[in-house]
Design a protein around this motif. Structure first.
Motif, PDB file in Angstrom:
ATOM      1  N   UNK A 239     -19.362   4.709   0.224  1.00 32.05           N
ATOM      2  CA  UNK A 239     -18.626   4.537  -0.820  1.00 32.05           C
ATOM      3  C   UNK A 239     -19.035   3.315  -1.788  1.00 32.05           C
TER       4      UNK A 239
ATOM      5  N   UNK B  51       1.133   3.911  -2.867  1.00 33.21           N
ATOM      6  CA  UNK B  51       0.979   5.534  -2.463  1.00 33.21           C
ATOM      7  C   UNK B  51       1.960   6.493  -3.178  1.00 33.21           C
TER       8      UNK B  51
ATOM      9  N   UNK C 271      -6.524   1.614   6.356  1.00 34.90           N
ATOM     10  CA  UNK C 271      -5.412   2.475   6.297  1.00 34.90           C
ATOM     11  C   UNK C 271      -5.507   3.165   4.936  1.00 34.90           C
TER      12      UNK C 271
ATOM     13  N   UNK D 137      -4.971   4.446  -2.672  1.00 34.86           N
ATOM     14  CA  UNK D 137      -4.780   3.372  -2.131  1.00 34.86           C
ATOM     15  C   UNK D 137      -5.451   3.083  -0.699  1.00 34.86           C
ATOM     16  N   UNK D 138      -6.228   1.890  -0.297  1.00 34.68           N
ATOM     17  CA  UNK D 138      -6.812   1.505   0.673  1.00 34.68           C
ATOM     18  C   UNK D 138      -6.250   0.461   1.260  1.00 34.68           C
ATOM     19  N   UNK D 139      -5.920   0.298   2.470  1.00 33.51           N
ATOM     20  CA  UNK D 139      -5.588  -1.282   3.087  1.00 33.51           C
ATOM     21  C   UNK D 139      -6.660  -1.592   4.073  1.00 33.51           C
TER      22      UNK D 139
ATOM     23  N   UNK E 131      -8.163   6.567  -9.287  1.00 32.84           N
ATOM     24  CA  UNK E 131      -9.312   7.314  -8.881  1.00 32.84           C
ATOM     25  C   UNK E 131      -9.574   6.961  -7.616  1.00 32.84           C
ATOM     26  N   UNK E 132     -10.401   7.890  -6.925  1.00 30.71           N
ATOM     27  CA  UNK E 132     -10.866   7.547  -5.668  1.00 30.71           C
ATOM     28  C   UNK E 132     -11.772   6.241  -5.559  1.00 30.71           C
ATOM     29  N   UNK E 133     -11.257   5.598  -4.371  1.00 36.57           N
ATOM     30  CA  UNK E 133     -11.925   4.328  -4.139  1.00 36.57           C
ATOM     31  C   UNK E 133     -13.105   4.218  -3.528  1.00 36.57           C
ATOM     32  N   UNK E 134     -14.115   3.546  -4.328  1.00 34.81           N
ATOM     33  CA  UNK E 134     -15.544   3.368  -3.817  1.00 34.81           C
ATOM     34  C   UNK E 134     -15.373   2.236  -2.903  1.00 34.81           C
ATOM     35  N   UNK E 135     -16.074   1.476  -2.806  1.00 30.98           N
ATOM     36  CA  UNK E 135     -16.395   0.158  -1.964  1.00 30.98           C
ATOM     37  C   UNK E 135     -14.982  -0.199  -1.521  1.00 30.98           C
ATOM     38  N   UNK E 136     -14.646  -0.042  -0.191  1.00 34.04           N
ATOM     39  CA  UNK E 136     -13.481  -0.676   0.447  1.00 34.04           C
ATOM     40  C   UNK E 136     -13.833  -2.458   0.769  1.00 34.04           C
ATOM     41  N   UNK E 137     -14.941  -2.650   0.268  1.00 34.94           N
ATOM     42  CA  UNK E 137     -15.342  -3.972   0.705  1.00 34.94           C
ATOM     43  C   UNK E 137     -15.023  -4.941  -0.660  1.00 34.94           C
TER      44      UNK E 137
ATOM     45  N   UNK F 247       0.663   7.110   5.100  1.00 33.03           N
ATOM     46  CA  UNK F 247      -0.226   6.023   5.283  1.00 33.03           C
ATOM     47  C   UNK F 247      -0.745   5.674   6.698  1.00 33.03           C
TER      48      UNK F 247
ATOM     49  N   UNK G 169       0.825  -1.358   0.075  1.00 32.49           N
ATOM     50  CA  UNK G 169      -0.117   0.018   0.064  1.00 32.49           C
ATOM     51  C   UNK G 169       0.868   1.086   0.000  1.00 32.49           C
ATOM     52  N   UNK G 170       1.942   1.328   0.755  1.00 31.30           N
ATOM     53  CA  UNK G 170       2.860   2.147   0.823  1.00 31.30           C
ATOM     54  C   UNK G 170       3.397   2.794  -0.463  1.00 31.30           C
TER      55      UNK G 170
ATOM     56  N   UNK H  76     -21.266   4.569  -4.124  1.00 29.83           N
ATOM     57  CA  UNK H  76     -20.511   5.314  -5.122  1.00 29.83           C
ATOM     58  C   UNK H  76     -20.226   4.383  -6.468  1.00 29.83           C
ATOM     59  N   UNK H  77     -19.487   3.189  -5.868  1.00 24.95           N
ATOM     60  CA  UNK H  77     -19.471   2.162  -6.786  1.00 24.95           C
ATOM     61  C   UNK H  77     -20.691   1.502  -7.593  1.00 24.95           C
TER      62      UNK H  77
END
Lengths: 178, 355, 245
Positions: free
Chosen positions: B263, A27, B176, A33-35, A57-63, B5, A23-24, B266-267
């Motif tokens: 979010x 970035x 994160x 990025x999402x962790x 681009x901006x991340x929608x669902x993190x699931x 991060x 992730x780092x 949004x997806x």
């Protein structure tokens, strides 16, 4: 363009750390990025998994139910997650602990004995870094120099583990490019 | 400043320090214990106060005492812990003290679970404690937004002399993301000499200051409640925040959703667009005050056939959505509440089925 | 001729709402005298409890906060941690401190929070109308123990000074009374000592003051004094229970 990598294994195999380093690096390369860890009872010794989402681009669902790639450090992880990896993704299998294959014909499968490689280098603890390096070398999800620099950064203040992990990085790359 | 991060919980702790808050009292509870772990090290480094209280009940009153004495102070907790603090929150609101509470919601009721949830919507927006009070409630949808809301919360709490609550879910705390801490959001605590119990010598006064919520005279108590109401009415005018999404398209449906759930939505909207179905969203960033007019107006446009309130609860915000829309459009709730965050796929299916 | 008696500056001109024969007025005065003598009025914050002393802030002339029932030690902790230069005291009754606020007082004392607690023990809930308290004596009649406190059911009265003295953290714990002038002189000394330890930033300090409640005991003020002396004092012995030395 969005890409997801799932790292999975036993608690204690350094899953969260290898995911964090990826992730780092993403970035630093300017990606969103999402962790996302699994933070349930799993973190107490059972199966742990962690997903890194990388996007331009901006991340929608993190699931993420269907990750683009999988790094499976143990057998339960492979059995559970191999079927949900998107076609065309990389599945890295820790063949030191997992004799099985993914059974998928539509993915890019790579078996690397990451635990044995780490053991030969001096400590099984470096298995996560071997796996991360092999995965990045194979998938090219971030440039090689970037992941190498971020691994170095991670151990900057833990100097006694630096040499081991930088060797693990190199061995991982070789295995990933093989 | 370069982005770093950070885990949401740690970023929330750091944001408070960067905002100029150097006093933190807390009790551990999953999924937000990392805030306390982080600040147990970071607060002393910054010259601040860190104290692990014996319970959330006690912590609530440590916050009350410190806020009453004029200090900038905050705490973090999760649902069952916030229930225990709700008594103190009522007192703090009644006594008109500024303080910041962060609730990283887990599933309930009771012990529930430790996975993400939005089931404390009612508790936060309608008052978890007793009496006629409101909190200014902000709901972040990313770690960066959590940082910014925490930093803005302190001057807002002081502006209104009222508790502010940041309502995040377990994912906001646990994930994160790259964050930066905008220097521009650092603020100086306001002068509190006219009401705080900061010691008469500190303010060169021989007039006693009282921090209290007891008004035995019915007129005095009514006056206090009117003063509180005037503040809440002012919040409704000055503090409503929301983010519109895809509102310029000729949409057939409107989603109202906040936090992590927004979010996912949004997806959903992006995916449906690629299938030729236009859906728009209003994402409330403040849950109290609620973006009533924005939701009403967005639902009221020609072509919008239905409104969905999509939440990680069994249907709480939907009551406010219905209230805004005043019966002009059908309103449906969809959600889950066990920690299993609804996926884009299942939400898309629901929307397509209804259209 | 010089003035030999005057009202402490820390006390206001307001008439108290306390009942005839109640000892709160005496204890308020001792607190005010100690604050005047130590010259700390301008940096003192008192914390009023829920109980008869809920309006204590009307009778003092310095800053006050008002706590929820039992939570005064947590509030004092909050103030003292962010403003160690302030002098902070809680003023609590037996229901407030020994029942609903048991957790808060024990943990504050155990952390060695450097504030002072004045604990007024009159063996009954006052403001709510004479219900049984944790310090109510065996067989003592109250509105919730109309046949007398049955210790088989409700346990024995809690001895707070002794209980808090068992903590390993250094502190100043003493039990006093104000039912007769000879005791008042000693109580005054103890209260001033408790504040002095705080001024010196030495330790947590608590003065338990055995008191009367003629109204809820159903006695005349004089009978109440006798009952306190003959029944309460043997069970709640006066003296220093713990010193920081």
């Amino acid at each position: 363009m969005q890409n997801e990598v799932m790292f999975a294994g036993f608690g204690g195999q350094g899953i969260l750390l290898s995911a964090k380093i990826l992730a780092h690096a993403a970035m630093e390369e300017g990606f969103e990025v999402v962790w996302i860890p699994s933070y349930g009872p799993e973190m107490r010794g059972g199966t742990a998994y962690c997903t890194v989402v990388v996007s331009d681009r901006p991340i929608g669902s993190p699931i993420i139910k269907n990750p683009g790639h999988l790094v499976a450090m143990n057998k339960p992880s492979l059995l559970k997650f191999a079927p949900v990896v998107k076609p065309g993704g990389v599945i890295l299998i820790n063949s030191s602990l997992v004799p099985d294959r993914s059974g998928r014909g539509d993915v890019n499968e790579l078996s690397v004995p990451v635990t044995d490689i780490a053991k030969e280098l001096g400590s099984v603890k470096a298995a996560n870094i071997v796996a991360l390096s092999a995965f990045v070398a194979k998938s090219k999800i971030v440039p090689w120099e970037s992941i190498k620099r971020c691994i170095h950064d991670e151990f900057k203040e833990k100097t006694k583990f630096m040499e081991l992990n930088m060797k693990a990085t190199e061995e991982g790359r070789k295995a990933g490019e093989a | 400043m370069a982005k770093v991060l950070m885990k949401g919980n740690e970023a929330i702790g750091e944001a408070a320090i960067r905002a100029g808050c150097l006093n933190y009292f807390a009790y551990p509870i999953t999924p937000q214990s990392e805030v306390a772990e982080y600040l147990s090290k970071r607060m002393p480094e910054a010259g601040g106060v860190f104290l692990q209280g014996e319970s959330e009940v006690a912590v609530g009153y440590m916050i009350f005492g410190a806020a009453g004495a004029g200090a900038r102070v905050f705490t973090t907790s999760s649902s069952p812990g916030v229930s225990l603090m709700s008594e103190a929150i009522s007192y703090i609101a009644g006594a008109q003290c500024p303080a910041v509470f962060v609730n990283i919601i887990r599933g309930g009721p009771g012990l529930g679970g430790i996975l993400p949830s939005q089931a404390d919507y009612f508790q936060a927006t309608k008052g978890g404690g007793h009496g006629d009070y409101r909190l200014l409630v902000m709901a972040p949808a990313s770690v960066q937004e959590a940082v910014e809301m925490v930093m803005k919360a302190f001057p807002l709490a002081e502006k209104y002399r009222n508790p502010v609550m940041i309502l995040g879910d377990g994912l906001i705390g646990q994930m994160m993301e790259p964050v930066e801490f905008p220097d521009g959001l650092r603020s100086e605590p306001t002068n509190k000499d006219d009401w705080a119990t900061n010691g008469m010598d500190s303010r060169n006064s021989d007039k006693q200051n009282l921090v209290k919520s007891l008004f035995l005279d019915p007129k005095a108590l009514n006056d206090n409640n009117l003063a509180l109401k005037a503040k809440y009415d002012r919040m409704k005018i000055e503090e409503v925040r929301y983010e519109p999404y895809n509102l310029d398209s000729p949409y057939q449906a409107l989603i109202v959703s906040y936090g992590t759930m927004s979010r996912v939505c949004r997806t959903v909207i992006d995916n449906l667009k690629s299938e030729g179905i236009e859906v728009a969203m209003i994402r409330p960033q403040t849950l109290f005050p609620f973006p009533e007019k924005a939701i009403h107006d967005a639902a009221d446009v020609d072509g919008c056939k239905i409104v969905f309130s999509i939440e990680m609860s069994m249907g709480q915000m939907v009551e406010d959505v219905e209230r805004c829309i005043k019966g002009k459009r059908p309103v449906e709730w969809y959600g889950k509440c066990g920690g299993d965050v609804p996926t884009p796929e299942e939400i898309m299916e629901i929307i397509k089925e209804r259209l | 001729m010089g003035k030999i008696f005057t009202k402490p500056e820390a006390l206001s001109d307001n008439h108290t709402h306390y009942c005839p024969g109640c000892t709160h007025g005496v204890i308020h005065r001792l607190v005010a005298e100690a604050i005047d003598e130590l010259g700390i009025k301008g940096r003192t914050v008192g914390i009023a409890p829920v109980g008869c002393a809920v309006l204590a802030y009307n009778y003092f002339t310095f800053d006050f906060q008002e706590a929820a029932h039992g939570r005064a030690p947590a509030m004092a902790t909050g103030i003292k941690r962010v403003r160690p230069d302030l002098i902070v005291f809680t003023y609590q009754g037996d229901g407030d401190l020994a029942s609903i606020g048991m957790g808060e007082i024990i943990h504050a004392a155990n952390r060695g929070e450097k504030f002072t607690t004045i604990f007024v023990n009159n063996a009954v809930y006052g403001m709510t109308g004479g219900q049984m308290a944790p310090t109510t004596m065996p067989n003592q009649r109250t509105t919730t123990s109309p046949l007398g406190r049955n210790v088989e059911d409700t346990g024995m009265p809690i001895k707070m000074a002794e209980l808090l003295s068992a903590l390993q953290t250094p502190g100043y714990i003493t039990r006093q009374t104000v039912i007769k002038p000879k005791y008042i002189v000693k109580a005054k000394k103890a209260i001033k000592q408790a504040f002095t330890y705080q001024v010196e930033r030495r330790c947590f300090s608590l003065v338990e003051v055995v008191s009367t409640c003629p109204t809820n005991w159903g006695m005349t003020p004089l009978d109440a004094i006798d009952w306190a002396e003959n029944t309460l004092l043997p069970y709640y012995p006066l003296g220093e229970y713990k010193t920081p030395e």
